[in-house]
Scaffold this active site. Structure first.
Site, PDB file in Angstrom:
ATOM      1  N   LYS A  61       0.868  -1.181   0.000  1.00  0.00           N
ATOM      2  CA  LYS A  61       0.000   0.000   0.000  1.00  0.00           C
ATOM      3  C   LYS A  61       0.902   1.226   0.000  1.00  0.00           C
ATOM      4  CE  LYS A  61      -3.890   1.967   2.642  1.00  0.00           C
ATOM      5  NZ  LYS A  61      -4.815   1.743   3.781  1.00  0.00           N
TER       6      LYS A  61
ATOM      7  N   SER B   6      -9.709   1.981   2.807  1.00  0.00           N
ATOM      8  CA  SER B   6      -8.837   2.763   1.965  1.00  0.00           C
ATOM      9  C   SER B   6      -7.812   1.920   1.197  1.00  0.00           C
ATOM     10  CB  SER B   6      -8.069   3.776   2.825  1.00  0.00           C
ATOM     11  OG  SER B   6      -7.257   3.096   3.776  1.00  0.00           O
TER      12      SER B   6
ATOM     13  N   SER C  22     -10.040  -0.532   6.970  1.00  0.00           N
ATOM     14  CA  SER C  22      -9.490  -0.482   5.612  1.00  0.00           C
ATOM     15  C   SER C  22      -8.774  -1.731   5.120  1.00  0.00           C
ATOM     16  CB  SER C  22      -8.545   0.710   5.477  1.00  0.00           C
ATOM     17  OG  SER C  22      -9.306   1.878   5.394  1.00  0.00           O
TER      18      SER C  22
HETATM   19  N1  GLN Z   1     -13.402   4.418   6.466  1.00  0.00           N
HETATM   20  C1  GLN Z   1     -12.644   4.761   7.625  1.00  0.00           C
HETATM   21  C2  GLN Z   1     -12.161   6.181   7.546  1.00  0.00           C
HETATM   22  O1  GLN Z   1     -12.296   6.783   6.519  1.00  0.00           O
HETATM   23  C3  GLN Z   1     -11.504   3.819   7.839  1.00  0.00           C
HETATM   24  C4  GLN Z   1     -10.331   4.083   6.983  1.00  0.00           C
HETATM   25  C5  GLN Z   1      -9.155   3.224   7.344  1.00  0.00           C
HETATM   26  O2  GLN Z   1      -9.285   2.190   7.995  1.00  0.00           O
HETATM   27  N2  GLN Z   1      -7.986   3.682   6.945  1.00  0.00           N
HETATM   28  O3  GLN Z   1     -11.666   6.711   8.499  1.00  0.00           O
END
Ligand code: GLN
Length: 483
Positions: free
Chosen positions: A76, A151, A175
């Site tokens: 990532k 994400s 995510s």
């Molecule tokens: N959807 C959540 C956020 O936007 C989690 C994102 C994540 O786990 N990086 O904060």
């Protein structure tokens, strides 16, 4: 060749059926051919990959072995990679070449993993759809009109499309698990502190945790083995021995106590997903598990608490991107204030700016007690709920997401609608617990995930349950058409 799992690749390499270099070339060609449809990579690292593959082949020829020796993966794009762009999905870091490798990157490289590239992601890991990336949205290989989740959407789409067997990801509020659910993968968020955050660009430091995304629990065990462990460079890393995750995969589930929280099956859950979750519960019962209804009474407060704490930490973490030290700098600043304002205004996208403003507001004098402090108290209540539940059960099971992957753009005008989709995943981050999502069936041709949560440091238990489930189901073997 591209259909092989990490475990199959390890066996093939050990049996000299193919070399890492051959496999790497096949996958790089596949990425070049198919990724334009998906947009799952921000950067490809062909030269590095071929160099690492050759080195891995040479190590094997010298008698070395290891499940990751010569295994192709991707990172990532928030894991720092020395001399390679590490963008975090943002214009702010579009020109940033990290001066060092993140601990996760260094550990996997030392184990012999081959880095094919850096995967697309929501900007600064903020999002659930991978639509906030400066490099454009990622498409779901199961249906190109739908989001892959976020994400870590790039890692998920690439692995689901068989462009590579596994990838690293991070999970601040879901995510790893949510994109795993949306793309028919297995993804594990480890216990907070299990995997080093050093060199992992911070979103919300008390919630962020790196982990594996792969097709099977067996592969997650292999990748986690290479990622986990104490790191003196990360003050929240925990000095606990790393167990052999592959060794516990075959433990019997006889007598395993699985708790199913009644709050999970409320009105917001798609009834077709509820049905698939009940089917997976029956499957685990057949394997010897004992099911018990439990309660997590404070779950309803978790989303508002998370969406105060995560932006608060983000507003602090992202203050370092000021146009002075590194990253994007605006053209011809008039003075220092103009430099800050325009560099940040032009370098950050809309969702990131929204979170910074929410976070700065929640932390400001006068509002701190009402928002941030209150949210921290809720966080403790959420954790206490889990501790009480784990006195009665070994594992907690439920849906990973309330709905399957939505259409691209469907939630763009209403950020809160997207935040609500995190209802089942964020509690594990608030409590610091490990969680796993695994394939449990399909709704309208789109994958559905079942989530398992365990007490601290019981990643091995999660992988064991998922592996036993996968030995008896075939959802995880389904391949998206066209890939
Ligand atoms: N959807 C959540 C956020 O936007 C989690 C994102 C994540 O786990 N990086 O904060």
């Amino acid at each position: 060749m591209h259909q092989m799992t990490l475990a199959e690749i390890a066996r093939g390499l050990a049996d000299k059926k193919f070399s890492s270099e051959e496999l790497t070339k096949v996958l790089l060609a596949r990425i070049a051919q198919l990724d334009p449809q998906l947009n799952s990579f921000i950067s490809l690292t062909e030269d590095l990959a071929l160099q690492q593959a050759k080195a891995a082949d040479a190590r094997r020829a010298n008698g070395e072995s290891g499940a990751l020796l010569g295994a192709p993966i991707a990172h990532k794009d928030l894991f720092c990679t020395q001399g390679i762009r590490t963008s975090c999905g943002s214009k702010m870091l579009d020109n940033f070449k990290a001066p060092y490798d993140a601990t996760v990157v260094a550990k996997l490289a030392a184990a012999g993993a081959v880095t094919l590239g850096k995967t697309n992601m929501d900007e600064f890991a903020m999002g659930s759809a991978n639509e906030s990336s400066y490099y454009g949205a990622v498409k779901n290989p199961w249906n190109l009109e739908h989001v892959p989740g976020g994400s870590s959407g790039g890692s998920a789409a690439a692995v689901a499309a068989r462009l590579l067997p596994a990838a690293t990801a991070t999970d601040t509020g879901g995510s790893i698990r949510q994109p795993a659910a949306f793309t028919n993968l297995t993804g594990l968020k480890p216990t907070y502190g299990r995997v080093s955050r050093w060199g992992m660009i911070a979103y919300a430091s008390s919630l962020d945790q790196g982990g594996p995304l792969a097709r099977t629990a067996e592969d997650c065990a292999i990748l986690l083995q290479g990622m986990a462990g104490f790191d003196a460079n990360d003050s929240t890393s925990i000095d606990e021995p790393v167990p052999d995750y592959s060794a516990s995969l075959n433990t019997s589930l006889q007598g395993l106590r699985i708790g199913v929280p009644k709050e999970y099956f409320s009105a917001g859950l798609d009834p077709r997903i509820a049905e698939l979750i009940h089917t997976s519960i029956k499957e685990l019962e057949k394997l010897g598990a004992v099911i018990k209804e439990i309660s997590l009474p404070n779950m309803q407060h978790a989303i508002p608490a998370y969406y105060v704490i995560a932006p608060a930490e983000a507003s602090s973490n992202l203050s370092r991107f000021d146009g002075v030290r590194f990253g994007y700098r605006c053209e011809d600043p008039k003075n220092l204030e103009d430099l800050y304002k325009r560099s940040r205004g032009e370098g950050f996208g809309a969702e990131v700016q929204r979170r910074i403003m929410v976070g700065a507001y929640a932390l400001s004098a006068g509002y701190y007690d009402a928002y941030y402090l209150k949210a921290q108290k809720i966080r403790r209540l959420v954790k206490n709920d889990f501790m009480a539940a784990f006195n009665e059960v070994d594992i907690i099971l439920g849906p990973t997401t309330p709905n399957p992957a939505w259409k691209l753009g469907a939630k763009n005008s209403d950020p809160v609608a997207a935040y609500l989709e995190d209802v089942y995943t964020i509690t594990a981050n608030l409590a610091g617990l490990p969680g796993l999502s695994m394939p449990a069936g399909f709704v309208d041709g789109l994958p559905v995930g079942v989530q398992l949560l365990a007490p601290y440091f019981q990643e091995g238990r999660l992988l064991n349950v998922a592996h036993q489930y996968q030995l008896n189901t075939d959802w995880h073997t389904r391949t998206p058409t066209g890939f």
